[in-house]
Design a protein around this motif. Structure first.
Motif: not given
Ligand SMILES: Nc1ncnc2c1ncn2[C@@H]1O[C@H](COP(=O)(O)OP(=O)(O)OP(=O)(O)O)[C@@H](O)[C@H]1O
Ligand SMILES: [Mg+2]
Lengths: 335, 284
Positions: A173-175, A314-332
């Motif tokens: 989709e990006k390409e 799993i959900l807790g740790l994944t959520f932490i990863i999500f929070i870490m990259f939230k900005g990047k994902i949104k911008k991307g």
């Protein structure tokens, strides 16, 4: 909802039309078929019991939890059934209430151990309502390690690969900048994300069940497998979105995916090979919890408490990863 | 319908503007042409209008609503054709349109009807990945009509098309305009702009230098010329002269009285001539 389904359907349609994606989707299934030839004894996991028709209904139920049950009338009939070519253990109750096993003598391994265990469960159990779950483990122990680790790693692979399917679709989709065309429709960003995620929730569930069907792992707890697969899918989703957003093209996507596989295999191998005292160093990895969960489900040694604990980790740790990259994902996704 | 006031945009977020102090109004049902050479800032302006680029500075209203406060529902009434064809290569032409139509919550056009309109019916079931550049261009153009838009943004709808196809596309645009669609079209094709646009804006280096109807621009800037071919002794000579300014008029009189005039044509300035005159730049 209509849009979410459309996005999901489009991704699926597009994925099966590209060799690489199709391969990613069917690879775990092919591996399961391959593994099937290496572990013929997985077959013997499905035990067979010839039960005397005079036995208590409760006893029949207990045995049918561990294998296939045939109800047969009288000792002679049971004996002739046991003498047939396949492995089957006859069980009957003597006058004095004691249980008796009828075996051919050439059964594989410690075939008598399991029925004995089941019987001792039933007899010690008469008073207490709660059954000790140890009985499950006795069956797990009988599984060859290649079956346990092979099958759980293939299921884990199916889960992670579905993340790659998301990733490659986002890269596409990006390409092609089709995401821009979608961004000028009433589609909400969240619908786009949900549509993409649907792949990661449905695909591994289908694959996991196909895999255990191929490997004939009939004795495991299906609901536990379902919960564990869905919980683990969240990891795949995060990975998928990260790959999709960080890679500018398919080649870069594959490179990032390889890097990620390193992390996956480290968690898996660590969970399998590290001594108990070292395992705590892996607690930060959501994949560690998936591995432990899947292995215990395959071995049939997991309790519901375990499953919920692993899932929440799993959900807790994944959520932490999500929070870490939230900005990047949104911008991307807006670009 | 579209109001743009003092719009600025810088990709590098500094004083280096791709679009600088751009203002214009497009009324309902108008076909507005945005003309300028490559790199002038046409696509940048369109991208800000449709929300693909952030509004950094300036004010934009679409259909009476500030675009900063618009809900996504407004996109039910907006159609966008992109400069570079952005379609799913693994989906067929018709699947592309079908999928796109599912994103809208208003009644949509039948995909096949649209493909027929742009001459892609034979390729409808072929994967877009196998389309030629011109076919892809027509596919995004067709896609932009799928939700029967009230406001239509067209970025270079005819670039890369052969004259016949370009003229078909031009006809469709004209027809939509007659049905009351408000259209914002960027192009560097002066002939099409001159022929179908109600008004045009000239943009170069991010700055608008003129906005008016092609007719008014010609009246204002376009001198009328005559080209005279005449015989002087043995050779045939030709001169282009203004019939508006005094020097031109005088020279025409001179020629007519002194030599044998063979042919004489009046000639109107084209929009392209005027563009060069106003902006001092060639269009390509
Ligand atoms: N993504 C971007 N990042 C940085 N600069 C950009 C970007 N897109 C465009 N520009 C610059 O902004 C200016 C205007 O570009 P724009 O695409 O709006 O021109 P255009 O008028 O549409 O040209 P064309 O006729 O070639 O489509 C150019 O100088 C271009 O280099
Ligand atoms: Mg452009």
């Amino acid at each position: 909802m209509k849009r979410i389904l459309s996005i999901f359907k489009r991704d699926f349609k597009s994925s099966v039309r590209e060799f690489l994606l199709l391969y990613i989707i069917i690879a775990p299934i092919l591996l399961a078929v391959g593994l099937r030839f290496f572990i013929p004894s997985v077959n013997s996991i499905s035990l067979q019991f010839a039960l005397d028709s005079k036995l208590d209904q409760r006893v029949v139920e207990e045995f049918s939890r561990y294998g296939r049950v045939e109800i047969i009338d009288g000792i002679e009939a049971i004996k002739s059934r046991v003498n047939k070519v396949d492995d089957i253990v006859g069980v009957m109750q003597k006058e004095d209430g004691k249980y008796q096993l009828i075996m051919e003598g050439n059964e594989k391994g410690n075939y008598s151990f399991i029925p004995q265990q089941i019987i001792s469960n039933i007899t010690t159990d008469s008073q207490s309502v709660n059954k000790p779950s140890i009985a499950f483990s006795s069956i797990g122990i009988n599984m060859p390690p290649i079956a346990i680790y092979g099958s759980s790693s293939i299921i884990l692979m199916a889960i992670i690969f579905s993340g790659m399917v998301i990733g490659l679709n986002i890269i596409e989709e990006k390409e092609a900048k089709t995401i821009e065309a979608l961004n000028v429709t009433p589609m909400q960003r969240l619908e786009f994300i949900a549509g993409k995620c649907l792949t990661a929730f449905t695909l591994p569930v289908f694959q996991a069940f196909i895999i255990i069907w191929i490997l004939k792992l009939n004795n495991l707890n299906y609901s536990m497998l379902l919960i564990m697969t869905i919980a683990s899918s969240f990891i795949a989703i995060i990975f998928g979105f990260l790959i999709g957003i960080l890679s500018s093209n398919q080649i870069a996507g594959i490179a990032n995916f390889k890097f990620l596989l390193l992390f996956v295999s480290a968690s898996f191998v660590g969970a399998v090979a590290l001594p108990a005292s070292m395992q705590k160093f892996l607690y930060w990895s959501p994949l560690y919890w998936s591995t432990i969960g899947l292995i215990n489900i395959v071995k049939n040694t997991a309790s519901w408490l375990d499953i919920w604990t692993y899932s929440i980790s799993i959900l807790g740790l994944t959520f932490i990863i999500f929070i870490m990259f939230k900005g990047k994902i949104k911008k991307g996704l807006s670009a | 319908m579209i109001k743009v006031k003092n719009l600025y945009h810088s990709y590098s977020k500094d004083q280096n503007y791709a679009v600088k102090d751009v203002s214009f109004d497009i009324s309902k049902g108008e076909l507005f042409g945005f003309l300028g050479p490559s790199g002038a800032g046409k696509s940048t302006t369109q991208k800000i209008l449709i929300g693909l680029l952030n509004l950094q500075k300036g004010h934009i209203q679409i259909d009476g609503k500030d675009i900063k406060q618009r809900s996504r529902d407004i996109f039910n009434h907006i159609g966008v054709s992109f400069e570079r064809p952005n379609v799913y290569k693994k989906l067929t032409g018709i699947e592309n349109l079908q999928f796109h139509s599912e994103m809208f919550s208003v009644t949509t056009e039948d995909p096949m009807t649209l493909l027929k309109l742009v001459g892609l019916e034979d390729a409808a079931h072929k994967k877009a990945g196998s389309y030629s550049k011109g076919m892809l261009q027509r596919l995004v153009f067709a896609r932009s009509m799928i939700n029967k838009p009230k406001i239509w943004f067209l970025d270079e709808p005819t670039s890369g098309l052969d004259p016949t196809t370009a003229s078909i596309i031009k006809g469709i645009i004209k027809q939509k305009q007659q049905q009351g669609t408000t259209i914002f079209m960027t192009t560097h094709n002066m002939h099409i702009a001159e022929e179908i646009c109600d008004r045009v804006a000239f943009i170069t280096n991010g700055v608008i230098s003129a906005i008016d109807s092609p007719r008014n621009l010609k009246l204002q800037y376009g001198e009328r010329f005559v080209t005279i071919e005449y015989k002087k002794t043995d050779s045939l000579l030709s001169e282009s002269l203004s019939i508006v300014d005094e020097a031109g008029k005088k020279r025409i009189n001179e020629i007519i009285s002194n030599y044998t005039v063979e042919t004489m044509h009046t000639q109107e300035a084209t929009l392209e001539d005027i563009f060069i005159k106003v902006t001092g730049k060639e269009l390509k």
